[in-house]
Design a protein around this motif. Structure first.
Motif, mmCIF file in Angstrom:
data_model
loop_
_atom_site.group_PDB
_atom_site.id
_atom_site.type_symbol
_atom_site.label_atom_id
_atom_site.label_comp_id
_atom_site.label_asym_id
_atom_site.label_seq_id
_atom_site.Cartn_x
_atom_site.Cartn_y
_atom_site.Cartn_z
ATOM 1 N N PRO A 35 4.213 -13.748 3.126
ATOM 2 C CA PRO A 35 3.117 -13.866 4.141
ATOM 3 C C PRO A 35 2.973 -12.652 4.670
ATOM 4 N N GLU A 36 1.784 -12.377 5.131
ATOM 5 C CA GLU A 36 1.715 -10.852 6.066
ATOM 6 C C GLU A 36 2.448 -10.988 7.340
ATOM 7 N N LEU A 37 2.917 -9.816 7.888
ATOM 8 C CA LEU A 37 3.906 -9.631 9.025
ATOM 9 C C LEU A 37 3.328 -8.311 9.637
ATOM 10 N N ARG A 38 3.798 -8.116 10.750
ATOM 11 C CA ARG A 38 3.605 -6.811 11.350
ATOM 12 C C ARG A 38 4.941 -6.132 11.860
ATOM 13 N N TYR A 39 4.853 -4.812 11.572
ATOM 14 C CA TYR A 39 6.345 -4.101 12.076
ATOM 15 C C TYR A 39 6.146 -4.090 13.562
ATOM 16 N N LEU A 40 7.287 -4.245 14.140
ATOM 17 C CA LEU A 40 7.394 -4.312 15.565
ATOM 18 C C LEU A 40 6.913 -2.918 15.939
ATOM 19 N N ASP A 41 7.480 -1.853 15.396
ATOM 20 C CA ASP A 41 7.311 -0.428 15.918
ATOM 21 C C ASP A 41 6.048 0.222 15.869
ATOM 22 N N SER A 42 5.733 -0.192 14.534
ATOM 23 C CA SER A 42 4.086 0.466 14.189
ATOM 24 C C SER A 42 2.985 -0.343 14.212
ATOM 25 N N GLY A 43 3.088 -1.605 14.333
ATOM 26 C CA GLY A 43 2.043 -2.459 14.238
ATOM 27 C C GLY A 43 1.344 -2.630 12.865
ATOM 28 N N ARG A 44 2.065 -1.874 11.861
ATOM 29 C CA ARG A 44 1.378 -1.707 10.584
ATOM 30 C C ARG A 44 1.729 -3.243 10.041
ATOM 31 N N PRO A 45 0.440 -3.853 9.093
ATOM 32 C CA PRO A 45 0.871 -4.996 8.374
ATOM 33 C C PRO A 45 1.851 -4.797 7.271
ATOM 34 N N VAL A 46 2.658 -5.678 6.824
ATOM 35 C CA VAL A 46 3.523 -5.481 5.705
ATOM 36 C C VAL A 46 3.877 -6.938 5.170
ATOM 37 N N ARG A 47 3.836 -7.297 3.884
ATOM 38 C CA ARG A 47 4.200 -8.336 3.256
ATOM 39 C C ARG A 47 5.782 -7.889 2.978
ATOM 40 N N LEU A 48 6.616 -9.374 2.939
ATOM 41 C CA LEU A 48 7.948 -9.080 2.398
ATOM 42 C C LEU A 48 8.182 -8.593 1.092
ATOM 43 N N SER A 49 7.173 -8.717 0.181
ATOM 44 C CA SER A 49 7.389 -8.298 -1.305
ATOM 45 C C SER A 49 7.540 -6.737 -1.213
ATOM 46 N N GLU A 50 7.171 -6.056 -0.222
ATOM 47 C CA GLU A 50 7.008 -4.668 -0.153
ATOM 48 C C GLU A 50 8.642 -4.283 -0.067
ATOM 49 N N TRP A 51 9.346 -5.060 0.617
ATOM 50 C CA TRP A 51 10.873 -4.868 0.747
ATOM 51 C C TRP A 51 11.612 -5.384 -0.462
ATOM 52 N N THR A 52 11.113 -6.776 -0.822
ATOM 53 C CA THR A 52 12.027 -7.380 -2.066
ATOM 54 C C THR A 52 11.961 -6.655 -3.302
ATOM 55 N N ARG A 53 10.776 -6.066 -3.514
ATOM 56 C CA ARG A 53 10.751 -5.392 -4.832
ATOM 57 C C ARG A 53 11.433 -4.071 -4.991
ATOM 58 N N ARG A 54 12.047 -3.768 -3.623
ATOM 59 C CA ARG A 54 12.982 -2.461 -3.794
ATOM 60 C C ARG A 54 14.645 -3.206 -4.227
ATOM 61 N N GLY A 55 14.949 -4.446 -3.958
ATOM 62 C CA GLY A 55 16.262 -4.983 -4.259
ATOM 63 C C GLY A 55 16.454 -5.954 -3.381
ATOM 64 N N LEU A 56 17.571 -6.592 -3.197
ATOM 65 C CA LEU A 56 18.015 -7.669 -2.663
ATOM 66 C C LEU A 56 17.552 -7.508 -1.033
ATOM 67 N N THR A 57 17.282 -8.341 -0.395
ATOM 68 C CA THR A 57 16.790 -8.264 1.066
ATOM 69 C C THR A 57 17.223 -9.669 1.727
ATOM 70 N N VAL A 58 17.949 -9.430 3.027
ATOM 71 C CA VAL A 58 18.567 -10.385 3.966
ATOM 72 C C VAL A 58 17.401 -10.384 4.917
ATOM 73 N N ILE A 59 16.932 -11.567 5.310
ATOM 74 C CA ILE A 59 15.925 -11.923 5.958
ATOM 75 C C ILE A 59 16.286 -12.792 7.322
ATOM 76 N N GLU A 60 16.790 -12.544 8.479
ATOM 77 C CA GLU A 60 17.164 -13.295 9.305
ATOM 78 C C GLU A 60 15.944 -13.725 10.236
ATOM 79 N N PHE A 61 15.846 -15.075 10.564
ATOM 80 C CA PHE A 61 14.664 -15.348 11.214
ATOM 81 C C PHE A 61 15.384 -15.750 12.565
ATOM 82 N N GLY A 62 14.504 -15.448 13.703
ATOM 83 C CA GLY A 62 15.162 -15.716 14.951
ATOM 84 C C GLY A 62 14.119 -15.379 16.245
#
Lengths: 65, 182
Positions: A35-62
């Protein structure tokens, strides 16, 4: 739909369904949604795959509450 | 509520190449002071307060107001997933539980090392019954921070669970409470 999702009174109407269905939902080995998300700090749109393509990624929901 | 102790794991495993993010979703126990999100701006404001209050250093990614990401991953209030570089689920937990996350990351990094050392490894499906920390004083303090309504609603829900109603959450909590690790 948004009103139902952001419930005002606990427990939400979908609570039973969510806990009932989750064990068979998106199990280990499945390809995850992207899904498309937004960085809290910058407001920039981001997809989770931008993170996961770099390696193991822990995603805490809350939330704060 | 979220699990601040994941900050330590993020730091420790970040040094080993593991990334960690927090995905901000709907309020689990809205109250008069911290109500449900009625706008994306309010959601951002709550996320910013969460970052400040718990000194969250992980990047915070905010879901849309409709909860598209939350729904896509199963919409439990405090779940954790670990995804691989192929965007595959390699660990998931219905509740955020630092010890089992640590266990999973050690195992998965070990797989990378073993493959790097020339071992041939094939994936297989595995499950684990987790045992999560129950910190009642901290939980109730959090509800009070949200507002008296949040306290009253959770107390009322507890009475319903005690009567056997609302079995979705009850099953999860009761099973965790009654099961034994050995």
């Amino acid at each position: 739909m948004e009103d139902d999702y952001n419930y005002a009174v606990f427990p939400p109407e979908d609570d039973v369904e969510a806990f009932r269905d989750w064990p068979e939902f998106l199990k280990a080995g499945a390809r995850a949604p992207d899904p498309e998300l937004r960085y809290l700090d910058s407001g920039r749109p981001v997809r989770l795959s931008e993170w996961t393509r770099r390696g193991l990624t822990v995603i805490e929901f809350g939330s704060l509450t | 509520m979220a699990c601040p102790s994941l900050e330590a794991i993020a730091g420790e495993f970040g040094a080993r190449g593991v990334q960690s993010v927090f995905l901000y979703v709907r309020e689990a126990h809205p109250g008069e002071i911290l109500p449900q999100h009625d706008s994306f701006e309010r959601k951002l404001a709550h996320a910013a307060e969460f970052k400040r209050l718990f000194n969250v250093r992980r990047p915070i990614l905010v879901d849309d107001l409709a909860g598209s990401a939350h729904r896509a991953f199963g919409r439990l209030p405090n779940m954790t997933y670990v995804l691989s570089s192929s965007h595959t689920v390699v660990y998931r937990s219905a509740w955020t539980d630092p010890p089992s996350i640590r266990f999973a990351l050690d195992y998965l990094l070990g797989v990378q090392d073993r493959r790097g050392g020339g071992e041939r490894l094939a994936p297989f499906y595995s499950e684990l019954l987790g045992f999560r920390w129950i910190d009642d004083p901290a939980f109730w303090a959090g509800l009070e921070r949200n507002g008296p309504k949040a306290v009253a609603e959770f107390r009322a829900a507890g009475e319903r669970w005690a009567r056997g109603e609302h079995i979705g959450s009850l099953a999860s909590r009761r099973d965790s409470a009654s099961a034994r690790p050995t």
